[in-house]
Scaffold this motif. Structure first.
Motif, PDB file in Angstrom:
ATOM      1  N   VAL A  14       0.817  -1.208   0.000  1.00  0.00           N
ATOM      2  CA  VAL A  14       0.000   0.000   0.000  1.00  0.00           C
ATOM      3  C   VAL A  14       0.857   1.267   0.000  1.00  0.00           C
ATOM      4  CG1 VAL A  14      -0.346   0.171   2.516  1.00  0.00           C
ATOM      5  CG2 VAL A  14      -2.094   1.033   0.951  1.00  0.00           C
ATOM      6  N   ALA A  15       1.952   1.289   0.740  1.00  0.00           N
ATOM      7  CA  ALA A  15       2.797   2.495   0.782  1.00  0.00           C
ATOM      8  C   ALA A  15       3.387   2.806  -0.590  1.00  0.00           C
ATOM      9  CB  ALA A  15       3.910   2.346   1.816  1.00  0.00           C
ATOM     10  N   ASP A  68      -0.995   6.719   2.732  1.00  0.00           N
ATOM     11  CA  ASP A  68      -1.437   5.319   2.672  1.00  0.00           C
ATOM     12  C   ASP A  68      -2.944   5.160   2.811  1.00  0.00           C
ATOM     13  OD1 ASP A  68       1.266   4.808   2.442  1.00  0.00           O
ATOM     14  OD2 ASP A  68       1.500   4.214   4.532  1.00  0.00           O
ATOM     15  N   GLU A  69      -3.704   6.239   2.581  1.00  0.00           N
ATOM     16  CA  GLU A  69      -5.159   6.171   2.679  1.00  0.00           C
ATOM     17  C   GLU A  69      -5.878   6.812   1.503  1.00  0.00           C
ATOM     18  OE1 GLU A  69      -6.775   7.625   6.352  1.00  0.00           O
ATOM     19  OE2 GLU A  69      -5.256   6.578   7.544  1.00  0.00           O
ATOM     20  N   ARG A  70      -5.670   8.143   1.309  1.00  0.00           N
ATOM     21  CA  ARG A  70      -6.510   8.851   0.339  1.00  0.00           C
ATOM     22  C   ARG A  70      -5.904  10.161  -0.136  1.00  0.00           C
ATOM     23  NH1 ARG A  70     -11.612   8.890   2.467  1.00  0.00           N
ATOM     24  NH2 ARG A  70     -12.378  10.644   1.300  1.00  0.00           N
ATOM     25  N   TRP A 145       5.389  11.702  -1.779  1.00  0.00           N
ATOM     26  CA  TRP A 145       5.123  12.876  -0.962  1.00  0.00           C
ATOM     27  C   TRP A 145       4.215  12.397   0.146  1.00  0.00           C
ATOM     28  CZ3 TRP A 145       1.102  16.147   0.663  1.00  0.00           C
ATOM     29  CH2 TRP A 145       1.543  17.306   1.309  1.00  0.00           C
ATOM     30  N   ARG A 146       4.693  12.415   1.370  1.00  0.00           N
ATOM     31  CA  ARG A 146       3.991  11.807   2.499  1.00  0.00           C
ATOM     32  C   ARG A 146       3.328  12.846   3.391  1.00  0.00           C
ATOM     33  NH1 ARG A 146       3.362   6.624   2.115  1.00  0.00           N
ATOM     34  NH2 ARG A 146       3.285   6.434   4.369  1.00  0.00           N
TER      35      ARG A 146
END
Length: 155
Positions: A14-15, A68-70, A145-146
């Motif tokens: 996912v990441a 990792d979500e949206r 880009w986190r």
């Protein structure tokens, strides 16, 4: 206004999937009709797209983004649209990417494309090409880009 919802399962963690999705400048490599995307700052992008021989430019704002979500967005100019891309961990190396998009086609060409289901097929094709793009890189993203962008009105 039309609503499009499409998904694809990608053989990558996912990441890695999320990290690749945040690389907007890479979108032309797998999105049909996307000629260029410029990231103006953390939450603003400028798009150049082509459909049916018509080229349009528009700006969009990232309205929410959580690693990792949206990633959610809305257009600021050009064709009226908004949407969200979510990533869901299915297994350690398998992730589902879902696009939900509301679009109000602008002009004759876009309206015909919408009525004929071309926009639906284009979104699914883009997701399928994203899957191929990432999996052919052995699941390794081209960057990341986190940063976190809270929904408007939230701290």
């Amino acid at each position: 206004m039309s609503t499009i919802t499409k998904s694809v399962d990608v053989e990558a963690p996912v990441a890695d999937v999320y990290n690749q999705w945040t690389q907007f400048a890479e979108f032309p490599r797998f999105m049909e009709g996307v000629d260029r995307i410029d990231q103006l700052d953390d939450t603003h992008t400028r798009w150049t797209v082509s459909i049916g021989g018509v080229t349009r430019e528009f700006d969009a704002t990232i309205t929410e983004q959580h690693p990792d979500e949206r990633v959610a967005w809305k257009s600021d100019s050009g064709p009226d649209h908004a949407g969200v891309v979510t990533v869901h961990r299915l297994e350690e190396r398998r992730t589902r990417v879902t696009v939900q998009m509301d679009i109000d086609p602008e002009g004759f060409v876009e309206n015909v494309a919408d009525k004929l289901g071309i926009l639906d097929r284009r979104v699914q094709g883009d997701l399928d090409r994203f899957k191929t793009f990432l999996e052919n890189r052995d699941g390794t993203e081209t960057g990341a880009w986190r940063g976190d962008v809270p929904r408007p009105g939230q701290p």
